[in-house]
Design a protein around this motif. Structure first.
Motif, mmCIF file in Angstrom:
data_model
loop_
_atom_site.group_PDB
_atom_site.id
_atom_site.type_symbol
_atom_site.label_atom_id
_atom_site.label_comp_id
_atom_site.label_asym_id
_atom_site.label_seq_id
_atom_site.Cartn_x
_atom_site.Cartn_y
_atom_site.Cartn_z
ATOM 1 N N UNK A 15 0.432 -1.051 0.059
ATOM 2 C CA UNK A 15 -0.239 0.006 0.153
ATOM 3 C C UNK A 15 0.530 1.096 -0.429
ATOM 4 N N UNK A 16 2.260 1.145 0.718
ATOM 5 C CA UNK A 16 2.834 2.224 0.324
ATOM 6 C C UNK A 16 3.232 2.893 -0.305
ATOM 7 N N UNK A 17 2.969 1.755 -1.840
ATOM 8 C CA UNK A 17 4.422 1.687 -3.084
ATOM 9 C C UNK A 17 2.677 2.333 -3.923
ATOM 10 N N UNK A 18 1.702 1.616 -3.708
ATOM 11 C CA UNK A 18 0.662 1.176 -4.270
ATOM 12 C C UNK A 18 -0.010 3.632 -3.783
ATOM 13 N N UNK A 19 0.558 3.850 -2.534
ATOM 14 C CA UNK A 19 0.557 5.289 -2.200
ATOM 15 C C UNK A 19 1.495 6.649 -2.700
ATOM 16 N N UNK A 20 2.909 5.897 -3.026
ATOM 17 C CA UNK A 20 3.427 6.622 -3.502
ATOM 18 C C UNK A 20 2.947 6.920 -5.460
ATOM 19 N N UNK A 21 2.434 6.027 -5.533
ATOM 20 C CA UNK A 21 2.237 6.045 -7.200
ATOM 21 C C UNK A 21 0.852 6.777 -7.930
ATOM 22 N N UNK A 22 0.082 7.169 -6.339
ATOM 23 C CA UNK A 22 -1.102 7.243 -6.430
ATOM 24 C C UNK A 22 -0.560 9.233 -7.149
ATOM 25 N N UNK A 23 0.002 9.579 -5.497
ATOM 26 C CA UNK A 23 0.426 10.651 -5.658
ATOM 27 C C UNK A 23 1.041 11.691 -6.214
ATOM 28 N N UNK A 24 2.022 10.674 -6.621
ATOM 29 C CA UNK A 24 3.205 11.103 -8.074
ATOM 30 C C UNK A 24 2.323 11.492 -9.102
ATOM 31 N N UNK A 25 1.679 10.429 -9.564
ATOM 32 C CA UNK A 25 0.464 10.634 -10.667
ATOM 33 C C UNK A 25 -0.358 11.901 -10.444
ATOM 34 N N UNK A 26 -1.103 12.350 -9.449
ATOM 35 C CA UNK A 26 -2.355 13.166 -9.232
ATOM 36 C C UNK A 26 -1.321 14.143 -10.277
ATOM 37 N N UNK A 27 0.329 14.601 -8.849
ATOM 38 C CA UNK A 27 0.449 15.825 -9.278
ATOM 39 C C UNK A 27 1.294 15.971 -11.092
ATOM 40 N N UNK A 28 1.633 14.820 -11.132
ATOM 41 C CA UNK A 28 2.275 14.880 -13.024
ATOM 42 C C UNK A 28 1.120 15.783 -13.262
ATOM 43 N N UNK A 30 -1.760 17.321 -12.775
ATOM 44 C CA UNK A 30 -2.199 18.478 -11.942
ATOM 45 C C UNK A 30 -1.246 19.021 -13.103
ATOM 46 N N UNK A 31 0.520 19.126 -12.909
ATOM 47 C CA UNK A 31 1.676 20.196 -13.683
ATOM 48 C C UNK A 31 1.039 19.769 -15.872
ATOM 49 N N UNK A 95 5.132 15.277 -19.042
ATOM 50 C CA UNK A 95 4.603 14.927 -18.372
ATOM 51 C C UNK A 95 5.613 13.122 -18.330
ATOM 52 N N UNK A 96 6.864 13.683 -18.665
ATOM 53 C CA UNK A 96 8.398 13.869 -18.630
ATOM 54 C C UNK A 96 8.359 13.235 -16.604
ATOM 55 N N UNK A 97 7.940 14.957 -16.045
ATOM 56 C CA UNK A 97 7.721 13.839 -14.648
ATOM 57 C C UNK A 97 7.429 13.076 -14.138
ATOM 58 N N UNK A 98 6.779 11.947 -14.842
ATOM 59 C CA UNK A 98 6.451 11.047 -14.331
ATOM 60 C C UNK A 98 7.358 9.303 -14.715
ATOM 61 N N UNK A 99 8.290 10.429 -14.938
ATOM 62 C CA UNK A 99 9.507 9.063 -14.536
ATOM 63 C C UNK A 99 9.129 8.898 -13.292
ATOM 64 N N UNK A 100 9.519 9.239 -12.115
ATOM 65 C CA UNK A 100 9.626 8.873 -10.669
ATOM 66 C C UNK A 100 9.357 7.433 -10.458
ATOM 67 N N UNK A 101 7.971 7.030 -10.995
ATOM 68 C CA UNK A 101 6.701 6.431 -10.685
ATOM 69 C C UNK A 101 6.970 5.069 -12.016
#
Length: 392
Positions: A15-28, A30-31, A95-101
């Motif tokens: 669930x930690x990874x899933x949360x990280x994935x969701x938060x990062x993707x939402x930020x991307x 928005x950008x 969309x390149x900012x999605x690379x950390x995901x």
């Protein structure tokens, strides 16, 4: 060199990874939506592609990312996710900012070397796509350093992920080995317990039923020889045989229930031992003395059983082998211990040899079970002394 397939983090950590994935993707997202330098249709297309990537991970990727084994399912997941990402980059370079995901997902899905190659491509291709989209190489010089830094960072993260996964694999293997050894220890303990219980039951049967039957046979044989010459003695011996048979029956019933001697349920240890001594004198004519020293008090049941069984076995040996004329039994109590001593003046035996019968082995085994000290001293022609000392 790639590691062997290894399990990812346990499900309760996913669930930690899933949360990280969701938060990062939402930020991307928005950008991407807020990127004013790109047309609205392009932003919407990029947002849709990134959303599809999230759905793809949810529907297929979570099941495909099982252990960096490079399976067909893992490659399908990585391939589709990479295409969706690159397509989003073609519409909106932000969309390149999605690379950390994406990069951690690649390392989770593929072996280290192959994952590193895919991650390098994912970091290098966006500048090329941007250049193609812009029709000029002007921005490539600005994007390449960022891409190189992204590759380095992604590889470091990937190596860390692989290392952690490898450690998890080693821990899982150690746990599996420990569980297997625990099961083996449990099995061996069970077998040892069964063997010990069988030995204990054998000793119980030998010290009670077998000796009782031996006494019955002896008494009946004596009655047969006296039937024509001394009927009173024959009847007396038959009465003793009946009484012994009844006691044997009671012992058998006790063994079926709690394995506690019936004599210890109805009388004290001192009385039970005294009755054994009286029976020996009555049945064989051997002179038997019995003495109790000290304050008896209460003893643990296990200690009482061992003391009584030791008396029974010792007197049975006197009856069958010693050819003694006198036997002395002494039970001594102190504040911390109880000592049983049985001495006869029979023919004795060589106590230094190991060729003793089951009875003596059983006595030693019983003494060990309660931590008691058993000493058997005998000299051929001079009798035998059995001494058992146990803590109270």
């Amino acid at each position: 060199m790639d590691r062997a397939p290894h399990p990812v983090a346990p499900s309760h950590w996913r669930w930690i990874w899933d949360l990280y994935f969701a938060v990062c993707l939402v930020v991307v997202l928005v950008l991407v939506v807020e990127e004013q330098a790109v047309s609205l249709p392009a932003r919407l297309a990029a947002a849709v592609l990134l959303s599809l990537m999230a759905l793809w991970y949810t529907a297929y990727g979570r099941a495909a990312v099982r252990g960096a084994d490079g399976s067909r399912e893992s490659w399908i997941f990585v391939g589709v996710a990479a295409l969706l990402f690159l397509a989003a980059v073609a519409f909106v370079p932000t969309s390149t900012f999605a690379l950390p995901v994406i990069c951690p997902m690649v390392f989770l899905a593929l072996p280290l070397t192959r994952a590193a190659l895919v991650v390098i491509l994912l970091n290098v291709l966006p500048p090329a796509i941007t250049a193609i989209h812009a029709g000029t190489l002007a921005r490539v010089h600005d994007l390449l350093p960022i891409a190189v830094l992204g590759v380095i960072f992604a590889l470091l993260v990937g190596a860390y992920i692989d290392r952690i996964a490898g450690q998890n694999d080693e821990r899982a293997q150690i746990i599996a080995e420990l569980q297997a050894r625990r099961a083996e220890v449990a099995r061996l303990s069970h077998e040892a317990g069964v063997a010990e219980e069988r030995a204990r039951l054998a000793a119980e049967i030998h010290d009670t039923l077998a000796q009782g039957f031996t006494s019955i046979i002896t008494l009946i044989q004596a009655a047969e020889s006296e039937a024509d010459t001394d009927r009173d003695a024959a009847y007396r011996h038959l009465g003793m045989a009946v009484r012994t048979a009844r006691e044997n029956l009671a012992e058998a019933r006790a063994m079926v229930t709690a394995l506690t001697p019936t004599s210890l349920r109805t009388e004290t240890l001192a009385d039970a031992i005294g009755r054994q001594v009286d029976r020996l004198a009555e049945e064989t004519g051997i002179g038997a003395e019995y003495e109790v020293d000290g304050v008896t008090g209460e003893l643990p049941t296990a200690v009482e059983v061992v003391l009584l069984r030791t008396v029974q076995e010792t007197l049975a040996n006197v009856r069958k082998h010693a050819h003694a004329s006198d036997v002395a039994v002494r039970l001594s109590f102190t504040d911390t211990s109880v000592t049983l001593t049985v001495t006869d003046d029979g023919i004795g035996f060589d106590s230094t040899t190991g060729s003793h019968g089951f009875g003596l082995r059983g006595m030693r085994a019983r003494a060990e079970q309660i931590g008691a000290t058993l000493e058997i001293s005998s000299v051929p022609g001079e009798g035998t002394t059995v001494r058992l000392e146990a803590s109270r």
